[in-house]
Enzyme design. Structure first.
Site, PDB file in Angstrom:
ATOM      1  N   LYS A   1      21.121 -13.421 -28.046  1.00  0.00           N
ATOM      2  CA  LYS A   1      19.805 -13.513 -27.406  1.00  0.00           C
ATOM      3  C   LYS A   1      18.712 -13.130 -28.389  1.00  0.00           C
ATOM      4  CE  LYS A   1      18.662  -9.023 -25.392  1.00  0.00           C
ATOM      5  NZ  LYS A   1      17.386  -8.943 -26.109  1.00  0.00           N
ATOM      6  N   ASP A   2      17.540 -13.736 -28.200  1.00  0.00           N
ATOM      7  CA  ASP A   2      16.360 -13.290 -28.931  1.00  0.00           C
ATOM      8  C   ASP A   2      16.090 -11.842 -28.581  1.00  0.00           C
ATOM      9  OD1 ASP A   2      15.431 -15.435 -30.427  1.00  0.00           O
ATOM     10  OD2 ASP A   2      14.239 -16.283 -28.788  1.00  0.00           O
ATOM     11  N   ASP A   3      15.429 -11.137 -29.497  1.00  0.00           N
ATOM     12  CA  ASP A   3      14.916  -9.832 -29.138  1.00  0.00           C
ATOM     13  C   ASP A   3      13.782 -10.088 -28.136  1.00  0.00           C
ATOM     14  OD1 ASP A   3      14.798  -7.127 -29.220  1.00  0.00           O
ATOM     15  OD2 ASP A   3      14.293  -6.962 -31.346  1.00  0.00           O
ATOM     16  N   GLU A   4      13.650  -9.221 -27.151  1.00  0.00           N
ATOM     17  CA  GLU A   4      12.618  -9.483 -26.125  1.00  0.00           C
ATOM     18  C   GLU A   4      11.208  -9.386 -26.690  1.00  0.00           C
ATOM     19  OE1 GLU A   4      14.418  -6.818 -26.344  1.00  0.00           O
ATOM     20  OE2 GLU A   4      13.129  -5.050 -26.133  1.00  0.00           O
TER      21      GLU A   4
ATOM     22  N   GLY B   1      21.841  -3.474 -32.966  1.00  0.00           N
ATOM     23  CA  GLY B   1      22.131  -2.619 -34.121  1.00  0.00           C
ATOM     24  C   GLY B   1      23.624  -2.421 -34.341  1.00  0.00           C
TER      25      GLY B   1
ATOM     26  N   GLY C   1      21.889   0.556 -27.829  1.00  0.00           N
ATOM     27  CA  GLY C   1      22.617   1.528 -28.658  1.00  0.00           C
ATOM     28  C   GLY C   1      24.125   1.406 -28.523  1.00  0.00           C
TER      29      GLY C   1
ATOM     30  N   LYS D   1      17.946  -9.101 -34.587  1.00  0.00           N
ATOM     31  CA  LYS D   1      17.150  -7.919 -34.933  1.00  0.00           C
ATOM     32  C   LYS D   1      16.358  -8.213 -36.201  1.00  0.00           C
ATOM     33  CE  LYS D   1      17.996  -5.311 -31.554  1.00  0.00           C
ATOM     34  NZ  LYS D   1      17.017  -4.706 -30.667  1.00  0.00           N
TER      35      LYS D   1
ATOM     36  N   LYS E   1       0.830  -1.212   0.000  1.00  0.00           N
ATOM     37  CA  LYS E   1       0.000   0.000   0.000  1.00  0.00           C
ATOM     38  C   LYS E   1       0.866   1.264   0.000  1.00  0.00           C
ATOM     39  CE  LYS E   1      -2.735   0.579   3.566  1.00  0.00           C
ATOM     40  NZ  LYS E   1      -3.727   0.262   4.582  1.00  0.00           N
TER      41      LYS E   1
END
Ligand code: 1AE
Length: 413
Positions: free
Chosen positions: A174-177, A361, A338, A148, A99
């Site tokens: 890794k895979d792109d999320e 990239g 980046g 990508k 809370k």
């Protein structure tokens, strides 16, 4: 009596930090907004939160202006008796910031687990050392790349992009999320394909590459999917932990059949970490809590790329992931987003050997393509560790051809 200590950053318009701390300590344990009779207060003493410390901070005029009034700023440390909660992260987070997270200018910045509490959390199954052993690299930061533009493409595209990344010399892909299960590249087929491609690439390069498949779908499917992925030969998992919850990560990580490293992606965490006044600190969310829940690698925005965090924040995340103050295996910090080869020396300077350089990239966008992109990063790591200046790189086109191309495009800092 074992206790959990929470630290909050508070901006208090009523300007009474001690009273604020007392109201939290009472309100989140035995109290309510009505007064309890003294007798009952005495009976419930064991359960009452205790104010451990109140540290007043300097006034922040910008904060006053933003919040529309003069505030007293401070750090409040409050201890919660462990007897109040079952020892799991949902119960702990509900206790210390349930809370309260909805109640004004309060940010949860740190949690200190006693050794007794921590003993219920195995933490990373592999950690830095275990991941290094899996890829056979002990003497440099690891290099990771990201698929990508796979969305909307078929398995042939996936296969080729994976092959090129592995040939470029990356340690993990890794895979792109944002790549979920889909008809063109179903997750089982991605794993099967990766097993073949990576073993072929290893026979050519002599280097091992892990592929982290994105484990997605409904929460109830995840355990079976993770186990099946491993049965099919997956050697790492990517997990969007903050859209599922930390306890789901812990369930996966603790499963003895899920015997591969888990990469935690920070997607969605900005929704509750970004404010200076509310939510949870980056270092708690992306550092301590991920480590406690069992992530082997934690991705987060670096201070230099396209999506950035303040440098001190990123260093705090890295510290939380590796500090020996927490009796769990250290996890890899992965400053991301980046990233290009020209940033590598700064990354290594700031995050050290036990970190992972990660780029999407910056690998695929290399002027000579993905393989050259991977090579440029490996060369950048090499020159950073050797302490070479950019001028030396520029004058050695033979050994650093790909790196020079990358620096011409993106610059070297
Ligand atoms: C902070 C996570 C970064 C990430 O997941 C990602 O996909 C980065 O891509 P690039 O390197 O910015 O292209």
């Amino acid at each position: 009596m074992t206790r959990l200590i929470a630290t909050y950053l508070v901006h208090d318009k009523k300007q009474d930090l001690v009273k604020k701390a007392e109201s939290i300590a009472l309100g989140l344990t035995i109290g309510s907004w009505t007064e309890l009779p003294l007798l009952i207060q005495e009976q419930l003493k064991l359960h009452k939160g205790e104010v451990v410390e109140v540290i007043e901070l300097d006034e922040d005029l910008g904060a006053n202006q933003y919040l529309g009034g003069t505030c007293t700023r401070g750090l409040l440390k409050i201890a919660y008796p462990a007897v109040n909660f079952s020892n799991d992260l949902p119960a702990i987070l509900t206790t210390v910031f349930g809370k309260l997270s909805l109640d004004g200018e309060v940010k949860l910045v740190d949690l200190h687990f006693s050794d007794e509490l921590l003993s219920s959390y195995p933490g990373p199954k592999y950690g830095i050392q275990g991941v290094r052993e899996k890829v056979g690299v002990i003497d440099r930061p690891l290099l990771m790349s990201i698929f990508k533009s796979v969305m909307g493409r078929d398995l042939d595209y996936f296969r080729e992009q994976l092959r090129l990344q592995a040939l470029g010399g990356v340690d993990l892909v890794k895979d792109d999320e944002i790549l979920f299960d889909n008809p063109l590249t179903p997750w089982e087929d991605r794993v099967r394909t990766a097993v073949n491609v990576l073993s072929e690439a290893e026979s050519l390069t002599g280097e091992k590459t892990l592929y982290a498949v994105n484990i997605t779908g409904r929460s109830s499917q995840l355990r079976d999917r993770a186990r099946k992925a491993i049965e099919l030969g997956a050697n790492a998992l990517l997990f969007n932990v903050f859209t599922y919850g930390l306890d789901v990560l812990q369930e996966l990580s603790e499963d003895p059949e899920v015997a591969v490293p888990i990469l935690a992606h920070p997607a969605f965490s900005g929704a509750f970490t970004s404010s200076a006044f509310y939510g949870v600190s980056h270092s708690l969310a992306l550092g301590t809590l991920l480590r406690v829940a069992g992530a082997d690698l934690s991705l987060f925005p670096s201070p230099y790329g396209s999506v950035v965090l303040a440098k001190e924040e990123t260093l705090r995340i890295a510290h939380s992931l590796r500090t020996d103050q927490l009796a769990l295996r250290p996890a890899f910090p992965v400053p991301s987003a980046g990233i290009h080869p020209g940033i590598v020396p700064r990354l290594i300077h700031d995050f050290g050997m036990d970190s992972v350089i990660n780029a999407g990239g910056g690998v695929h966008g290399h002027p000579s393509g993905t393989v050259a992109g991977g090579k440029a990063f490996r060369q950048a790591i090499e020159i950073a560790l050797a302490g070479k200046a950019w001028t030396e790189v520029a004058s050695d086109k033979k050994n650093y051809f790909e790196l020079n191309q990358a620096i011409s495009l993106w610059g070297g800092k």
